[in-house]
Write a protein that holds these residues in place. Sequence first.
Motif, PDB file in Angstrom:
ATOM      1  N   GLY A 114       0.788  -1.209   0.000  1.00  0.00           N
ATOM      2  CA  GLY A 114       0.000   0.000   0.000  1.00  0.00           C
ATOM      3  C   GLY A 114       0.829   1.271   0.000  1.00  0.00           C
ATOM      4  N   SER A 115       2.135   1.132   0.168  1.00  0.00           N
ATOM      5  CA  SER A 115       2.972   2.333   0.195  1.00  0.00           C
ATOM      6  C   SER A 115       2.972   3.000  -1.166  1.00  0.00           C
ATOM      7  N   TYR A 116       3.136   4.315  -1.153  1.00  0.00           N
ATOM      8  CA  TYR A 116       3.090   5.084  -2.394  1.00  0.00           C
ATOM      9  C   TYR A 116       4.166   4.639  -3.368  1.00  0.00           C
ATOM     10  N   ALA A 117       5.393   4.463  -2.849  1.00  0.00           N
ATOM     11  CA  ALA A 117       6.505   4.102  -3.724  1.00  0.00           C
ATOM     12  C   ALA A 117       6.274   2.751  -4.390  1.00  0.00           C
ATOM     13  N   ALA A 118       5.793   1.758  -3.612  1.00  0.00           N
ATOM     14  CA  ALA A 118       5.586   0.420  -4.179  1.00  0.00           C
ATOM     15  C   ALA A 118       4.513   0.435  -5.248  1.00  0.00           C
ATOM     16  N   ARG A 119       3.465   1.226  -5.052  1.00  0.00           N
ATOM     17  CA  ARG A 119       2.361   1.251  -6.014  1.00  0.00           C
ATOM     18  C   ARG A 119       2.677   2.066  -7.255  1.00  0.00           C
ATOM     19  N   THR A 120       3.712   2.891  -7.200  1.00  0.00           N
ATOM     20  CA  THR A 120       4.009   3.743  -8.347  1.00  0.00           C
ATOM     21  C   THR A 120       5.341   3.404  -9.013  1.00  0.00           C
ATOM     22  N   MET A 121       5.959   2.292  -8.652  1.00  0.00           N
ATOM     23  CA  MET A 121       7.241   1.928  -9.240  1.00  0.00           C
ATOM     24  C   MET A 121       7.149   1.826 -10.764  1.00  0.00           C
ATOM     25  N   ARG A 122       6.086   1.173 -11.245  1.00  0.00           N
ATOM     26  CA  ARG A 122       5.962   0.986 -12.704  1.00  0.00           C
ATOM     27  C   ARG A 122       5.720   2.316 -13.401  1.00  0.00           C
ATOM     28  N   TRP A 123       4.787   3.136 -12.858  1.00  0.00           N
ATOM     29  CA  TRP A 123       4.510   4.432 -13.482  1.00  0.00           C
ATOM     30  C   TRP A 123       5.709   5.359 -13.355  1.00  0.00           C
ATOM     31  N   GLY A 124       6.408   5.277 -12.219  1.00  0.00           N
ATOM     32  CA  GLY A 124       7.623   6.066 -12.066  1.00  0.00           C
ATOM     33  C   GLY A 124       8.665   5.673 -13.093  1.00  0.00           C
ATOM     34  N   GLY A 125       8.764   4.370 -13.365  1.00  0.00           N
ATOM     35  CA  GLY A 125       9.692   3.893 -14.380  1.00  0.00           C
ATOM     36  C   GLY A 125       9.357   4.428 -15.760  1.00  0.00           C
ATOM     37  N   VAL A 126       8.056   4.506 -16.074  1.00  0.00           N
ATOM     38  CA  VAL A 126       7.617   5.048 -17.366  1.00  0.00           C
ATOM     39  C   VAL A 126       7.979   6.527 -17.478  1.00  0.00           C
ATOM     40  N   ILE A 127       7.727   7.292 -16.406  1.00  0.00           N
ATOM     41  CA  ILE A 127       8.060   8.719 -16.400  1.00  0.00           C
ATOM     42  C   ILE A 127       9.560   8.921 -16.592  1.00  0.00           C
ATOM     43  N   ILE A 128      10.354   8.132 -15.885  1.00  0.00           N
ATOM     44  CA  ILE A 128      11.807   8.244 -15.991  1.00  0.00           C
ATOM     45  C   ILE A 128      12.275   7.903 -17.405  1.00  0.00           C
ATOM     46  N   PHE A 129      11.694   6.864 -18.014  1.00  0.00           N
ATOM     47  CA  PHE A 129      12.074   6.470 -19.370  1.00  0.00           C
ATOM     48  C   PHE A 129      11.760   7.579 -20.368  1.00  0.00           C
ATOM     49  N   LEU A 130      10.555   8.151 -20.268  1.00  0.00           N
ATOM     50  CA  LEU A 130      10.177   9.246 -21.172  1.00  0.00           C
ATOM     51  C   LEU A 130      11.090  10.454 -20.969  1.00  0.00           C
ATOM     52  N   PHE A 131      11.438  10.710 -19.711  1.00  0.00           N
ATOM     53  CA  PHE A 131      12.332  11.818 -19.428  1.00  0.00           C
ATOM     54  C   PHE A 131      13.716  11.589 -20.041  1.00  0.00           C
ATOM     55  N   LEU A 132      14.221  10.365 -19.962  1.00  0.00           N
ATOM     56  CA  LEU A 132      15.531  10.050 -20.539  1.00  0.00           C
ATOM     57  C   LEU A 132      15.547  10.312 -22.036  1.00  0.00           C
ATOM     58  N   VAL A 133      14.459   9.915 -22.712  1.00  0.00           N
ATOM     59  CA  VAL A 133      14.367  10.153 -24.156  1.00  0.00           C
ATOM     60  C   VAL A 133      14.419  11.653 -24.445  1.00  0.00           C
ATOM     61  N   TRP A 134      13.621  12.428 -23.694  1.00  0.00           N
ATOM     62  CA  TRP A 134      13.599  13.886 -23.887  1.00  0.00           C
ATOM     63  C   TRP A 134      14.959  14.495 -23.550  1.00  0.00           C
ATOM     64  N   HIS A 135      15.559  14.042 -22.459  1.00  0.00           N
ATOM     65  CA  HIS A 135      16.830  14.583 -21.984  1.00  0.00           C
ATOM     66  C   HIS A 135      17.932  14.404 -23.039  1.00  0.00           C
ATOM     67  N   ILE A 136      17.945  13.240 -23.680  1.00  0.00           N
ATOM     68  CA  ILE A 136      18.933  12.971 -24.724  1.00  0.00           C
ATOM     69  C   ILE A 136      18.697  13.875 -25.928  1.00  0.00           C
ATOM     70  N   LEU A 137      17.432  14.000 -26.338  1.00  0.00           N
ATOM     71  CA  LEU A 137      17.100  14.857 -27.481  1.00  0.00           C
ATOM     72  C   LEU A 137      17.350  16.332 -27.179  1.00  0.00           C
ATOM     73  N   ASP A 138      17.260  16.701 -25.911  1.00  0.00           N
ATOM     74  CA  ASP A 138      17.409  18.102 -25.517  1.00  0.00           C
ATOM     75  C   ASP A 138      18.870  18.488 -25.317  1.00  0.00           C
ATOM     76  N   LEU A 139      19.543  17.837 -24.385  1.00  0.00           N
ATOM     77  CA  LEU A 139      20.880  18.280 -23.984  1.00  0.00           C
ATOM     78  C   LEU A 139      22.025  17.487 -24.605  1.00  0.00           C
ATOM     79  N   THR A 140      21.734  16.314 -25.172  1.00  0.00           N
ATOM     80  CA  THR A 140      22.798  15.533 -25.809  1.00  0.00           C
ATOM     81  C   THR A 140      22.877  15.818 -27.302  1.00  0.00           C
ATOM     82  N   THR A 141      21.786  15.612 -28.013  1.00  0.00           N
ATOM     83  CA  THR A 141      21.786  15.841 -29.456  1.00  0.00           C
ATOM     84  C   THR A 141      21.385  17.269 -29.824  1.00  0.00           C
ATOM     85  N   GLY A 142      20.669  17.960 -28.912  1.00  0.00           N
ATOM     86  CA  GLY A 142      20.215  19.324 -29.183  1.00  0.00           C
ATOM     87  C   GLY A 142      19.026  19.407 -30.117  1.00  0.00           C
ATOM     88  N   THR A 143      18.398  18.276 -30.410  1.00  0.00           N
ATOM     89  CA  THR A 143      17.292  18.227 -31.369  1.00  0.00           C
ATOM     90  C   THR A 143      16.132  19.109 -30.962  1.00  0.00           C
TER      91      THR A 143
END
Length: 231
Positions: A114-143
């Motif tokens: 019932g803890s917040y962290a345990a119930r949101t691990m999967r959604w948190g993982g999705v947010i982090i993955f989407l952020f990584l994609v944006w972060h690479i396009l933003d600050l790595t490639t400059g796209t």
Amino acid sequence: MVITPQRNIVSRTWGTSVGKKTVIATTGAVFLLYVIAHMLGNLKVFFGIESFDAYAQHLREIGEAIFGYEGVLWILRVVLLASLVLHMWAAFSLWYKAKKARPIGYQHRQRWEGSYAARTMRWGGVIIFLFLVWHILDLTTGTVNPLGGDESAYMKLVASFDRWYVSLFYVLAVVALGFHIRHGLWSAIQTFGANSALKQNALKTFAFVVAAVITIGFAIVPLSVMFGLVR
């Protein structure tokens, strides 16, 4: 007499829940070390444009004599990508196995479920993955960066976080990362057998402190740009 063929170490590890948890914990440790190093590097932005750009350039020149320009960076990227694939696949496999074994679910969840962290691990993982994609396009490639890919690392960072919605997304992502680290580090400690009843509270506090320091360390950069402390 039935002879069961022996499986190799990969199939023995991957075929069990304990093995998959070990894969998650090991790849999570790889990411944690990278995240800490990346956070410390980001904080160089407070020392000015020369210091930050020198740091960014140094990353590209590490091991140049042996691996070539950006060679070590590409090795690191491959290791991180492989770790990400293994981490996500093992986590999904465990989730699917648990769901298949318990399709209806419990009427009364256990406290840890019932803890917040345990119930949101999967959604948190999705947010982090989407952020990584944006972060690479933003600050790595400059796209998707306002200045493109040819400007200095410092100027691209400031230009990116000058956009309030990018800074907000960044802060949201690092908060999700913090919850992910807190719960993941605690689970990894249990997986590697470092847990005990006497040490439980201390280890939980340790996981929380590590997650909080990383969250603050990352979030302070875009917030400083937003409020004009970094220019």
